[in-house]
Design an enzyme around this catalytic site. Structure first.
Site, PDB file in Angstrom:
ATOM      1  CG  ASN A  29      65.784  21.700  44.571  1.00 30.00           C
ATOM      2  OD1 ASN A  29      65.498  21.515  45.753  1.00 30.00           O
ATOM      3  ND2 ASN A  29      66.373  20.775  43.835  1.00 30.00           N
ATOM      4  N   GLY A  30      67.887  25.445  45.423  1.00 28.92           N
ATOM      5  CA  GLY A  30      69.333  25.553  45.632  1.00 28.92           C
ATOM      6  C   GLY A  30      69.768  25.343  47.063  1.00 28.92           C
ATOM      7  N   GLY A  65      72.245  33.654  45.360  1.00 33.86           N
ATOM      8  CA  GLY A  65      70.870  34.110  45.607  1.00 33.86           C
ATOM      9  C   GLY A  65      69.959  33.804  44.426  1.00 33.86           C
ATOM     10  CG  HIS A  66      65.805  33.776  45.260  1.00 38.91           C
ATOM     11  ND1 HIS A  66      65.632  35.124  45.171  1.00 38.91           N
ATOM     12  CD2 HIS A  66      65.374  33.415  46.487  1.00 38.91           C
ATOM     13  CE1 HIS A  66      65.099  35.575  46.307  1.00 38.91           C
ATOM     14  NE2 HIS A  66      64.937  34.566  47.130  1.00 38.91           N
ATOM     15  CB  ILE A 119      61.369  23.738  46.639  1.00 38.66           C
ATOM     16  CG1 ILE A 119      60.663  22.417  46.295  1.00 38.66           C
ATOM     17  CG2 ILE A 119      62.503  23.553  47.641  1.00 38.66           C
ATOM     18  CD1 ILE A 119      61.343  21.569  45.270  1.00 38.66           C
ATOM     19  CG  ASP A 120      61.357  26.725  51.994  1.00 40.43           C
ATOM     20  OD1 ASP A 120      60.722  27.576  51.326  1.00 40.43           O
ATOM     21  OD2 ASP A 120      62.332  27.033  52.713  1.00 40.43           O
ATOM     22  CE  LYS A 170      61.965  30.210  54.369  1.00 38.36           C
ATOM     23  NZ  LYS A 170      62.623  29.882  53.094  1.00 38.36           N
TER      24      LYS A 170
END
Length: 465
Positions: free
Chosen positions: A71-72, A179-180, A209-210, A353
């Site tokens: 969720n960043g 980055g994740h 989350i998207d 997106k």
């Protein structure tokens, strides 16, 4: 580099390690000749896992699971301020609302206790925490932790561009979330990893989350939980078959006896076309990942997760060229024991997106049930239509203003819209529909119109009498 420019010592240590590795590594991170297709048994078809069925006591397994959502990200690419997760996607529900509803439904159905964990960034943390109040009375525990905050580096001098520790004013652009792939270190550093292990959690299910298709899958969970103790699978990456739209997606390869994630950024220029081919690399990473918590703890403590560095060049508003060093969560697959891929149906990959994606998920192609979107039974084809909306639709507010309501798209294959176009109420689109308003022209599709295999161009104004 002075320590003062970091929000905490751990951020500094993390960045120092990453930057140090960046300076040492020269040339592409993979030797193309060593790349092989993964052996069949390492990428299992989803149907094979599903065929094993579920035990009566699946709730026992659910109680060992936590759901982590990345969720960043901000909603800027869709013209929205604040966290992307707070954009409304369906019936006034945001990404976050849908996530909470899904997990609450799971907890109620199985009388389980699956918590939701949000990995926020300094960009999204404050706004997200404010909104979490509204879920107080839902049957789902929500935890948050923050990913690191690293300094952007001047491309020429390789020095941080930050003038001070602050994130406001001229310093706002000096920082970035790395980055994740940062999830492992920041999850561990936050203390939340240890807390969840102490509560008896064994696995996390991680996804963007998207991605509205990333729901908890009980069959994959059961597969993880039913492995013998000495062959425990520590990492599952959900992959799905590539289509033309996915040629840039990271893929799984066999490399020096390990499964590895190969991202387009790591591919030598001469091999990019080969990487994009659907024949050699048939699958791509959905970023739905199932990861063992004790394994993350072990690897973090041994400091043995050597994630490939993604060098992301950016040009700031003032024209300054910077680089930000990032890593990807899926790249860690090579460090875990008995890692495998599961080739899942496309329905588990439904990312939003762009406003074109938003049109699909808002339409009657999908039905919403307990926070989960599923393809309507009334659609004859399992594939989603190909939708391309022009720049007049990029921002969510503008997009919504152009539709009186969302058209019927059950029989649509392809839609292209370009220019100043609006849609009246109850429009129906079927087959291939192309609507192009040239510069200075405007096209209003009238209420109740049914367009089947049509090209509409020129000028069509409908004015109130």
């Amino acid at each position: 580099m002075k320590h003062t420019c970091f929000s905490n010592q751990k951020d500094f240590d993390g960045f120092k390690k990453l930057f140090h590795r960046f300076l040492q590594v020269k040339g592409p991170s993979v030797d193309w000749a060593k790349i092989n297709r993964p052996p069949e048994e390492l990428i299992q078809p989803y149907d094979r896992i599903k065929a094993r069925g579920l035990p009566d006591n699946i709730a026992v397994s659910l109680n060992k699971l936590a759901v982590v959502k990345l969720n960043g990200g901000l909603g800027t690419s869709m013209g929205c301020k604040g966290p992307k997760s707070l954009i409304s996607v369906r019936n006034e529900n945001t990404f976050l609302d849908l996530t909470v509803k899904q997990i609450e439904h799971l907890n109620k159905t199985f009388n389980a206790d699956v918590p939701l964990v949000l990995m926020n960034s300094f960009n999204t943390d404050e706004d997200t925490k404010k909104i979490l109040q509204k879920y107080k009375h839902h049957q789902v525990k929500i935890h948050t932790f923050n990913q690191s905050r690293y300094p952007r580096i001047n491309k020429e001098s390789l020095l941080p561009i930050a003038k001070s520790m602050g994130t406001s004013g001229e310093n706002a652009e000096a920082w970035y979330p790395p980055g994740h792939g940062d999830i492992y270190a920041s999850f561990h550093n936050s203390g939340l990893l240890d807390k969840l292990i102490a509560e008896g959690k064994e696995y996390i299910f991680v996804s963007n989350i998207d991605n509205l298709g990333a729901t908890v899958d009980l069959f994959i969970l059961n597969h993880l939980m039913s492995q013998p103790a000495d062959k425990r699978c520590e990492f599952i990456m959900e992959v799905t078959d590539k289509t033309r739209a996915d040629v840039k997606g990271g893929t799984l390869i066999q490399y020096e006896d390990h499964l590895r994630l190969l991202e387009i950024a790591q591919v030598p220029k001469a091999h990019v076309d080969e990487f994009k081919s659907v024949t050699k690399f048939k699958i791509f990473n959905t970023n739905n990942l199932w990861i063992s918590l004790p394994a993350i703890k072990r690897l973090q403590e041994k400091n043995s997760m050597d994630l490939e560095i993604i060098v992301n060049p950016k040009t700031l508003d003032g024209g300054l060229n910077v680089i930000q060093l990032e890593t990807a969560v899926g790249a860690a697959i090579k460090s875990f024991n008995n890692a495998m891929g599961v080739n899942v149906p496309r329905s588990r990959f439904l990312p939003v997106k762009t406003s074109s994606d938003l049109l699909l998920v808002m339409s009657n192609l999908y039905t919403l049930d307990a926070g989960s979107l599923t393809m309507s039974k009334k659609r004859e084809f399992l594939t989603t239509p190909h939708v391309k909306l022009g720049s007049s639709f990029t921002k969510v507010q503008e997009f919504l203003a152009r539709f009186e309501n969302i058209p019927d798209m059950l029989e649509l294959d392809h839609l292209t819209v370009s220019g100043d176009v609006t849609f009246g109420k109850n429009v129906s689109l079927k087959g291939t529909v192309i609507i192009i308003a040239n510069h200075g022209d405007r096209i209003d599709i009238p209420a109740g119109a049914m367009l089947e295999n049509k090209i509409v161009s020129g000028n069509l104004r409908i004015l109130d009498h």
